[in-house]
Design a protein around this motif. Sequence first.
Motif, short mmCIF file in Angstrom:
data_model
loop_
_atom_site.label_atom_id
_atom_site.label_comp_id
_atom_site.label_asym_id
_atom_site.label_seq_id
_atom_site.Cartn_x
_atom_site.Cartn_y
_atom_site.Cartn_z
N GLU A 158 20.17 46.66 7.66
CA GLU A 158 19.92 47.29 6.25
C GLU A 158 19.48 46.35 5.02
N ARG A 159 20.01 45.32 5.04
CA ARG A 159 19.84 44.34 3.86
C ARG A 159 20.13 42.84 4.27
N PRO A 197 26.01 43.16 7.64
CA PRO A 197 26.87 44.18 6.84
C PRO A 197 28.47 44.37 7.55
N ASP A 198 28.43 44.03 8.80
CA ASP A 198 29.75 44.42 9.85
C ASP A 198 30.22 43.05 10.16
N THR A 199 29.83 41.95 10.14
CA THR A 199 30.09 40.49 10.49
C THR A 199 29.25 39.54 10.27
N VAL A 200 29.88 38.30 10.60
CA VAL A 200 29.14 37.05 10.05
C VAL A 200 28.57 36.70 11.49
N ILE A 201 27.34 36.24 11.92
CA ILE A 201 26.70 35.64 13.08
C ILE A 201 26.67 34.27 12.95
N LEU A 202 27.21 33.36 13.67
CA LEU A 202 27.02 31.93 13.78
C LEU A 202 26.04 31.77 14.74
N TYR A 203 24.90 31.08 14.47
CA TYR A 203 24.07 30.85 15.46
C TYR A 203 24.08 28.96 15.64
N ASP A 204 24.29 28.75 16.95
CA ASP A 204 24.40 27.46 17.40
C ASP A 204 23.10 26.66 17.34
N SER A 235 34.89 39.58 10.39
CA SER A 235 35.43 39.46 9.16
C SER A 235 35.16 40.71 7.97
N PRO A 236 35.83 40.76 6.85
CA PRO A 236 35.05 41.78 5.91
C PRO A 236 33.89 41.55 5.81
N SER A 237 33.11 42.66 5.32
CA SER A 237 31.42 42.44 4.89
C SER A 237 31.68 41.60 4.01
N VAL A 238 30.65 40.43 3.95
CA VAL A 238 30.75 39.51 2.94
C VAL A 238 29.28 39.03 2.52
N GLU A 239 28.99 38.40 1.43
CA GLU A 239 27.83 38.04 0.84
C GLU A 239 27.94 36.58 0.40
N SER A 240 26.97 36.16 0.10
CA SER A 240 26.91 34.74 -0.76
C SER A 240 27.45 33.80 0.18
N ILE A 241 27.35 33.69 1.37
CA ILE A 241 28.09 32.88 2.22
C ILE A 241 27.65 31.38 1.98
N ARG A 242 28.49 30.45 2.21
CA ARG A 242 28.34 29.03 2.06
C ARG A 242 29.35 28.41 2.82
N PHE A 243 28.79 26.98 3.58
CA PHE A 243 29.54 26.32 4.28
C PHE A 243 30.49 25.18 3.47
N GLY A 276 32.90 33.20 1.43
CA GLY A 276 31.89 34.39 0.98
C GLY A 276 32.86 35.45 0.13
N ARG A 277 32.06 36.38 -0.57
CA ARG A 277 32.73 37.29 -1.44
C ARG A 277 32.37 38.75 -0.78
N GLU A 278 33.23 39.38 -1.01
CA GLU A 278 33.12 40.80 -0.18
C GLU A 278 31.84 41.48 -0.90
N ASP A 279 31.30 42.21 -0.19
CA ASP A 279 30.06 42.96 -0.27
C ASP A 279 30.31 43.89 -1.51
N TYR A 280 29.60 43.57 -2.86
CA TYR A 280 30.09 44.42 -4.09
C TYR A 280 29.49 45.85 -3.74
N GLN A 281 28.66 46.09 -2.79
CA GLN A 281 28.47 47.61 -2.81
C GLN A 281 29.53 48.23 -2.31
N LYS A 282 30.50 47.65 -1.58
CA LYS A 282 31.76 48.23 -0.72
C LYS A 282 32.92 47.92 -1.59
N VAL A 283 33.24 46.95 -2.15
CA VAL A 283 34.15 46.56 -3.15
C VAL A 283 33.77 46.12 -4.20
N ARG A 284 34.08 46.63 -5.13
CA ARG A 284 33.38 46.43 -6.58
C ARG A 284 34.11 44.96 -7.23
N ASN A 285 35.21 44.75 -6.93
CA ASN A 285 35.88 43.50 -7.47
C ASN A 285 35.85 42.35 -6.40
N GLY A 286 35.15 42.55 -5.51
CA GLY A 286 34.93 41.46 -4.45
C GLY A 286 35.96 40.45 -4.10
#
Length: 319
Positions: free
Chosen positions: A91-92, A110-117, A128-136, A145-155
């Motif tokens: 979706e986004r 929205p439902d996972t983090v995909i790791l592409y080798d 994992s929980p739905s996260v955004e702004s991911i970084r190695f 990552g931080r929990e998706d703000y659209q799902k958890v306001r205080n991420g």
Amino acid sequence: MRLVAGVAMVACLAACQSTPQQTASDGSDPIVTTQASPTSITLPAETFDLSWRQLDHYLSQDGRFEAKHVNEWVVVTRDGEEFGRFGTAAERILGADFSPDGHYLAVAHPDTVILYDLRTKQPKALFSPSVESIRFSTDSAYLVGREDYQKVRNGRLVVIDVATGKWITSPVPPQIEVSNDPGKYWYSGSLAVFDHGKQVVAAGSDGFLHWAVDSQKLSWVPCGCGADTGAVNRAGSLVALVIPDNKLSLWDVAGRREQRVWTLPDLPPLNGDYPLRYFGVEPHFTEDGKWLLLDDGEGGQVWSIPDGVRVRILPRGKN
């Protein structure tokens, strides 16, 4: 990505624990003297070309690969040839990052983090929980990552072990009101995980949040300077905060101290009227941690770290 706008103020200096505290009046606060920026240095435009492009595109650190999302994720090489594709429609886009060692691309769905080798061209789901702004992390061993703000306001913050896929979440951060915008709560889009996955820093408006993973302790470090935007370098050692009143504040994470304040050049007036301020202008550390980029809408600025010397960019092809 890139932002620009204008207006703001506020100032004071504070230290921290789990909630914002008033500035001390007993002389115990650190005193930082703001001085005019030193003379600029000159470097060719090509030096920062990749760094500028990485602000708007998902590019590997060496520029060899770019990730694009067109119905599914597609990885292309520098010359535009398709390298591989994976995933399904989302979706986004919640975030993506190439690992510093060049082995992986991580994308947040929205439902996972995909790791592409990138060596085997095989994707793997890290549930994992739905996260955004991911970084190695700098060693490519962890993701934050931080929990998706659209799902958890205080991420909550989330750390994922790349090798095992195991993850751990922080406590729910407190609601922190931004000092220069009453009623608005703190938000961060710049994260770093370091110290073998044991520490996390999230930088944003008015300060940064530190999470000690093992003890599950969250500490809020306010700058008290009315900063509108902030960024943390990948190593998790420095935080840069842009103060709308034409200044930039550089903080040492370990010491939780303001390291330097330097003065930014005046922005040109809007329609010949009032000069713009640096409200909404985002800072970005280069991957090597040596430079700071500011997209001010006028071609951008580059500053050296930690001395605060501005770089004058030579036209392409000139040394």
